[in-house]
Design a protein around this motif. Structure first.
Motif, PDB file in Angstrom:
ATOM      1  N   THR A  38       0.802  -1.179  -0.117  1.00 13.30           N
ATOM      2  CA  THR A  38       0.130   0.117  -0.067  1.00 13.30           C
ATOM      3  C   THR A  38       0.888   1.084   0.075  1.00 13.30           C
ATOM      4  N   HIS A  39       1.851   1.268   0.877  1.00  9.68           N
ATOM      5  CA  HIS A  39       2.984   2.294   0.756  1.00  9.68           C
ATOM      6  C   HIS A  39       3.372   2.631  -0.568  1.00  9.68           C
ATOM      7  N   THR A  40       3.921   1.648  -1.149  1.00  6.98           N
ATOM      8  CA  THR A  40       4.658   1.652  -2.321  1.00  6.98           C
ATOM      9  C   THR A  40       3.696   2.173  -3.550  1.00  6.98           C
ATOM     10  N   LEU A  47      10.203   0.985  -6.947  1.00  8.85           N
ATOM     11  CA  LEU A  47      11.320   0.267  -6.352  1.00  8.85           C
ATOM     12  C   LEU A  47      12.048   0.673  -4.785  1.00  8.85           C
ATOM     13  N   HIS A  48      11.683   1.908  -4.374  1.00  2.88           N
ATOM     14  CA  HIS A  48      12.367   2.471  -3.494  1.00  2.88           C
ATOM     15  C   HIS A  48      12.514   1.726  -2.255  1.00  2.88           C
ATOM     16  N   ASP A  49      11.375   1.064  -1.851  1.00  2.00           N
ATOM     17  CA  ASP A  49      11.571   0.175  -0.640  1.00  2.00           C
ATOM     18  C   ASP A  49      11.539  -1.324  -1.055  1.00  2.00           C
ATOM     19  N   VAL A  50      11.748  -1.929  -2.316  1.00  2.00           N
ATOM     20  CA  VAL A  50      11.592  -3.278  -2.497  1.00  2.00           C
ATOM     21  C   VAL A  50      12.609  -3.965  -1.676  1.00  2.00           C
ATOM     22  N   SER A  51      13.484  -3.428  -1.121  1.00  2.00           N
ATOM     23  CA  SER A  51      14.436  -4.357  -0.470  1.00  2.00           C
ATOM     24  C   SER A  51      13.906  -4.658   0.991  1.00  2.00           C
ATOM     25  N   LYS A  52      12.880  -4.019   1.247  1.00  2.00           N
ATOM     26  CA  LYS A  52      12.279  -4.204   2.853  1.00  2.00           C
ATOM     27  C   LYS A  52      11.717  -5.620   2.645  1.00  2.00           C
ATOM     28  N   VAL A  53      11.522  -6.358   1.368  1.00  2.00           N
ATOM     29  CA  VAL A  53      10.908  -7.571   1.497  1.00  2.00           C
ATOM     30  C   VAL A  53      11.871  -8.416   2.159  1.00  2.00           C
ATOM     31  N   ALA A  74       7.765  12.407  -1.891  1.00  2.00           N
ATOM     32  CA  ALA A  74       6.413  11.607  -1.921  1.00  2.00           C
ATOM     33  C   ALA A  74       6.677  10.447  -0.835  1.00  2.00           C
ATOM     34  N   ASP A  75       7.874  10.085  -0.557  1.00  2.00           N
ATOM     35  CA  ASP A  75       8.065   9.007   0.547  1.00  2.00           C
ATOM     36  C   ASP A  75       7.754   9.540   1.785  1.00  2.00           C
ATOM     37  N   PHE A  76       8.280  10.722   2.132  1.00  2.00           N
ATOM     38  CA  PHE A  76       8.169  11.455   3.227  1.00  2.00           C
ATOM     39  C   PHE A  76       6.778  11.589   3.361  1.00  2.00           C
TER      40      PHE A  76
HETATM   41 FE   LIG Z   1       9.111   4.375   1.640  1.00  2.00          FE
END
Ligand SMILES: [Fe+2]
Length: 202
Positions: free
Chosen positions: A71-73, A106-112, A179-181
């Motif tokens: 949802t965040h992405t 892709l900014h947070d894909v590493s969180k997986v 946008a992320d912030f």
């Molecule tokens: Fe993020």
């Protein structure tokens, strides 16, 4: 770039089709090669992780479960798309829409890989060994480089977090950073937690 074979979109089937079903904003990328690369990177991240259901990965271990990474992405990608439109229309600033959307997706894909289920029966999550050893965003940038994506795109992912030693140096990276912030602080305020704008790092 080749597509993966079509398969079910059951939330637990780790295919490109499932990724596209969960992240429909991928289809807003006009360049089909870039769109497919973004999809493959998400599928790769998922397959290499311990998560059965991609939709259950949290945005952050500190946030309640309904604030998910998916949802965040999606929110960050939509916000970034609107920012591109506003900056282009009202200021005439040239911003590459496809590149901005790809960085946002892709900014947070590493969180997986950076998070794992807490395993304590609460349905929560915690930082994995990968998440403790690697700076946030590094794995996403690594996967992007292996896909042959440009340095500008990798930079946008690496620079999105204040943990990074580099600050955003392209319009696309600046837009995704804010946008992320924006989405993060809305969720943190809603949860009664300290806003990122009040922290030194996250
Ligand atoms: Fe993020």
């Amino acid at each position: 770039m080749s597509e993966e074979p079509r398969d079910s979109t059951t939330p637990t089937v780790r295919t490109a089709d499932t990724v596209r079903a969960l992240l429909p904003e991928i289809m807003d990328i006009g360049d089909t090669d870039l769109r497919d690369a973004v999809t493959r990177i998400w599928a790769r991240a998922w397959r290499s992780s311990v998560w059965t259901d991609l939709a259950s990965v949290p945005k952050s271990p500190e946030l309640p479960a309904r604030r998910t990474l998916v949802t965040h992405t999606r929110a960050v990608t939509r916000i970034a798309g609107h920012l591109v439109d506003v900056e282009s229309e009202l200021h005439g600033v040239p911003v590459d829409r496809d590149q901005t959307l790809a960085i946002a997706l892709l900014h947070d894909v590493s969180k997986v890989r950076e998070f794992e289920p807490s395993g304590d029966g609460t349905g929560g999550a915690r930082f994995s060994r990968t998440g403790r050893l690697y700076q946030h965003g590094f794995l996403g940038g690594h996967w992007m480089a292996e896909e042959g994506l440009s340095e500008g795109l990798v930079h946008g992912v690496l620079a999105h977090t204040p943990q990074s030693a580099v600050v955003p140096q392209t319009q696309e990276a600046v837009i995704v950073h804010y946008a992320d912030f924006a989405d993060s602080d809305v969720q943190l305020l809603d949860a009664g937690l300290t806003l990122f704008c009040k922290r030194r790092t996250r």
